[in-house]
Design a protein around this motif. Structure first.
Motif, PDB file in Angstrom:
ATOM      1  N   ALA A  17      -8.709  -9.295  -2.739  1.00 60.08           N
ATOM      2  CA  ALA A  17      -8.675  -9.342  -1.274  1.00 60.08           C
ATOM      3  C   ALA A  17      -7.361  -8.775  -0.744  1.00 60.08           C
ATOM      4  O   ALA A  17      -7.336  -8.034   0.250  1.00 60.08           O
ATOM      5  CB  ALA A  17      -8.876 -10.769  -0.795  1.00 60.08           C
ATOM      6  N   TRP A  18      -6.260  -9.094  -1.429  1.00 55.89           N
ATOM      7  CA  TRP A  18      -4.971  -8.560  -1.002  1.00 55.89           C
ATOM      8  C   TRP A  18      -4.914  -7.045  -1.189  1.00 55.89           C
ATOM      9  O   TRP A  18      -4.307  -6.339  -0.374  1.00 55.89           O
ATOM     10  CB  TRP A  18      -3.834  -9.230  -1.765  1.00 55.89           C
ATOM     11  N   ALA A  19      -5.542  -6.539  -2.229  1.00 55.98           N
ATOM     12  CA  ALA A  19      -5.582  -5.091  -2.429  1.00 55.98           C
ATOM     13  C   ALA A  19      -6.310  -4.408  -1.281  1.00 55.98           C
ATOM     14  O   ALA A  19      -5.894  -3.340  -0.806  1.00 55.98           O
ATOM     15  CB  ALA A  19      -6.245  -4.765  -3.762  1.00 55.98           C
ATOM     16  N   GLU A  20      -7.382  -5.018  -0.808  1.00 56.24           N
ATOM     17  CA  GLU A  20      -8.121  -4.461   0.320  1.00 56.24           C
ATOM     18  C   GLU A  20      -7.279  -4.476   1.596  1.00 56.24           C
ATOM     19  O   GLU A  20      -7.280  -3.516   2.380  1.00 56.24           O
ATOM     20  CB  GLU A  20      -9.418  -5.246   0.532  1.00 56.24           C
ATOM     21  N   VAL A  21      -6.563  -5.586   1.810  1.00 55.30           N
ATOM     22  CA  VAL A  21      -5.726  -5.683   3.011  1.00 55.30           C
ATOM     23  C   VAL A  21      -4.585  -4.665   2.956  1.00 55.30           C
ATOM     24  O   VAL A  21      -4.263  -4.020   3.965  1.00 55.30           O
ATOM     25  CB  VAL A  21      -5.173  -7.116   3.167  1.00 55.30           C
ATOM     26  N   SER A  22      -3.969  -4.503   1.793  1.00 51.16           N
ATOM     27  CA  SER A  22      -2.891  -3.528   1.664  1.00 51.16           C
ATOM     28  C   SER A  22      -3.389  -2.116   1.938  1.00 51.16           C
ATOM     29  O   SER A  22      -2.719  -1.325   2.616  1.00 51.16           O
ATOM     30  CB  SER A  22      -2.284  -3.614   0.259  1.00 51.16           C
ATOM     31  N   ALA A  23      -4.584  -1.800   1.442  1.00 52.40           N
ATOM     32  CA  ALA A  23      -5.163  -0.475   1.694  1.00 52.40           C
ATOM     33  C   ALA A  23      -5.467  -0.285   3.173  1.00 52.40           C
ATOM     34  O   ALA A  23      -5.228   0.797   3.737  1.00 52.40           O
ATOM     35  CB  ALA A  23      -6.429  -0.294   0.855  1.00 52.40           C
ATOM     36  N   ALA A  24      -5.996  -1.334   3.818  1.00 54.70           N
ATOM     37  CA  ALA A  24      -6.280  -1.254   5.252  1.00 54.70           C
ATOM     38  C   ALA A  24      -4.999  -1.084   6.055  1.00 54.70           C
ATOM     39  O   ALA A  24      -4.963  -0.341   7.046  1.00 54.70           O
ATOM     40  CB  ALA A  24      -7.032  -2.506   5.701  1.00 54.70           C
ATOM     41  N   PHE A  25      -3.939  -1.768   5.631  1.00 49.45           N
ATOM     42  CA  PHE A  25      -2.653  -1.653   6.314  1.00 49.45           C
ATOM     43  C   PHE A  25      -2.093  -0.242   6.169  1.00 49.45           C
ATOM     44  O   PHE A  25      -1.603   0.351   7.149  1.00 49.45           O
ATOM     45  CB  PHE A  25      -1.689  -2.693   5.747  1.00 49.45           C
ATOM     46  N   ALA A  26      -2.175   0.312   4.961  1.00 42.66           N
ATOM     47  CA  ALA A  26      -1.694   1.673   4.739  1.00 42.66           C
ATOM     48  C   ALA A  26      -2.451   2.674   5.610  1.00 42.66           C
ATOM     49  O   ALA A  26      -1.869   3.630   6.138  1.00 42.66           O
ATOM     50  CB  ALA A  26      -1.831   2.038   3.260  1.00 42.66           C
ATOM     51  N   GLU A  27      -3.749   2.453   5.782  1.00 43.50           N
ATOM     52  CA  GLU A  27      -4.549   3.348   6.615  1.00 43.50           C
ATOM     53  C   GLU A  27      -4.221   3.184   8.092  1.00 43.50           C
ATOM     54  O   GLU A  27      -4.266   4.152   8.858  1.00 43.50           O
ATOM     55  CB  GLU A  27      -6.038   3.065   6.377  1.00 43.50           C
ATOM     56  N   ALA A  28      -3.869   1.959   8.499  1.00 46.40           N
ATOM     57  CA  ALA A  28      -3.571   1.697   9.908  1.00 46.40           C
ATOM     58  C   ALA A  28      -2.189   2.197  10.316  1.00 46.40           C
ATOM     59  O   ALA A  28      -1.936   2.419  11.511  1.00 46.40           O
ATOM     60  CB  ALA A  28      -3.678   0.196  10.184  1.00 46.40           C
ATOM     61  N   LEU A  29      -1.288   2.356   9.358  1.00 47.90           N
ATOM     62  CA  LEU A  29       0.068   2.804   9.678  1.00 47.90           C
ATOM     63  C   LEU A  29       0.057   4.267  10.112  1.00 47.90           C
ATOM     64  O   LEU A  29      -0.364   5.131   9.343  1.00 47.90           O
ATOM     65  CB  LEU A  29       0.979   2.657   8.469  1.00 47.90           C
ATOM     66  N   PRO A  30       0.532   4.585  11.308  1.00 52.67           N
ATOM     67  CA  PRO A  30       0.690   5.993  11.663  1.00 52.67           C
ATOM     68  C   PRO A  30       1.673   6.661  10.706  1.00 52.67           C
ATOM     69  O   PRO A  30       2.621   6.025  10.236  1.00 52.67           O
ATOM     70  CB  PRO A  30       1.257   5.931  13.093  1.00 52.67           C
TER      71      PRO A  30
END
Length: 295
Positions: free
Chosen positions: A175-188
């Motif tokens: 679950a944390w891996a998914e959140v980290s990936a989502a965060f990386a995608e959300a970062l401009p």
């Protein structure tokens, strides 16, 4: 809010508050002790006074830990702009941020957006230093399982400011891996470049600017990154000198500290709503403060 003169200098032997979760807390009042000048006179001692530190003529505004409080950063920057308009410097002013832009407060993304906009303004040199909370953000991107520890120090507020929610289970690595990936995608892209490009230390005249402090007795070119981002008691309890006057944040205090060998400007903005900067020009030292705007 108008700038104000620096308070009477206080002892470097101060209580401090350790890094902790984002719950409001009572900031501790710095202790005082008998001024050294009084002791010198009482004991009949004579001591030559060192020349006051100087920026070499450059005007510098050094801003303490913002921690996602855009509502406090905006009025502080307006106050600085008013000061620049009222007394224009002979050369471009320097605006130094001492790190910890993110976590705990609700608008980490907005804080970074504002700083990036200021970096593009003519007539103002903006320098941005790295704090321990930016180190934590980057560690989460590289090591997703670090997310649970990051949340304990306010990382959830940063995720939310980018539209990302933490996992329901704090112990699920997938679950944390998914959140980290989502965060990386959300970062401009410009935000990621901002976090990765932060400086560790800035040296100007008789001053050095750093997030947490320096390790006493260690040469400048041998200071460890961890100390510059995390050090507390070993630095705060040392009476100096350090070779330069150290301007720092990191350790929140009830009042800003303007001392002979260091200036601490972290007034716990995320909990108090009070954001502090120090204005340095030549031999002059003044504090500027702004309180978060009511909404």
């Amino acid at each position: 809010m108008a700038s104000c003169k620096a308070p009477r200098r206080r002892s470097t032997d101060q209580p401090h508050i350790e890094d902790r979760p984002a719950a409001p807390y009572p900031l501790r009042r710095p202790q005082t002790r008998t001024p050294a000048l009084f002791l010198d006179r009482f004991l009949g001692r004579s001591k030559a006074r060192a020349a006051p530190p100087t920026t070499g003529g450059r005007r510098v505004y050094a801003v303490g830990d913002v921690h996602g409080r855009l509502d406090a950063l905006q009025p502080l920057i307006r106050t600085i702009a008013d000061d620049l308009e009222a007394a224009p410097p002979s050369q471009p002013a320097m605006l130094v941020f001492l790190g910890d832009y993110v976590d705990r407060g609700p608008e980490s993304r907005g804080v970074v957006d504002m700083i990036l906009r200021m970096k593009g303004q003519a007539g103002l040199e903006v320098r941005t230093l790295k704090g321990n909370h930016e180190e934590a953000l980057l560690q989460f991107l590289a090591q997703p399982t670090f997310g649970a520890a990051w949340l304990e120090h306010g990382g959830g507020a940063t995720l939310a400011s980018y539209g990302v929610q933490p996992p329901a289970s704090r112990t699920d690595p997938d679950a944390w891996a998914e959140v980290s990936a989502a965060f990386a995608e959300a970062l401009p892209p410009e935000h990621l470049a901002f976090y990765r490009g932060l400086e560790l230390m800035l040296d100007l005249g008789d001053y050095a600017f750093v997030h947490a402090g320096v390790r006493p007795g260690v040469p400048w070119n041998q200071q460890a990154e961890r100390d510059m981002l995390w050090i507390r008691q070993e630095f705060l309890q040392e009476k100096g000198p350090f070779g330069k006057v150290i301007v720092h944040g990191h350790t929140p205090m009830e009042e800003a500290q303007v001392l002979p060998h260091r200036i601490g400007v972290d007034t716990g903005c995320y909990a108090t709503g009070v954001l502090t900067a120090v204005r340095l020009e030549g031999e002059d030292q003044r504090l500027i403060q702004a309180r978060a705007e009511r909404r």
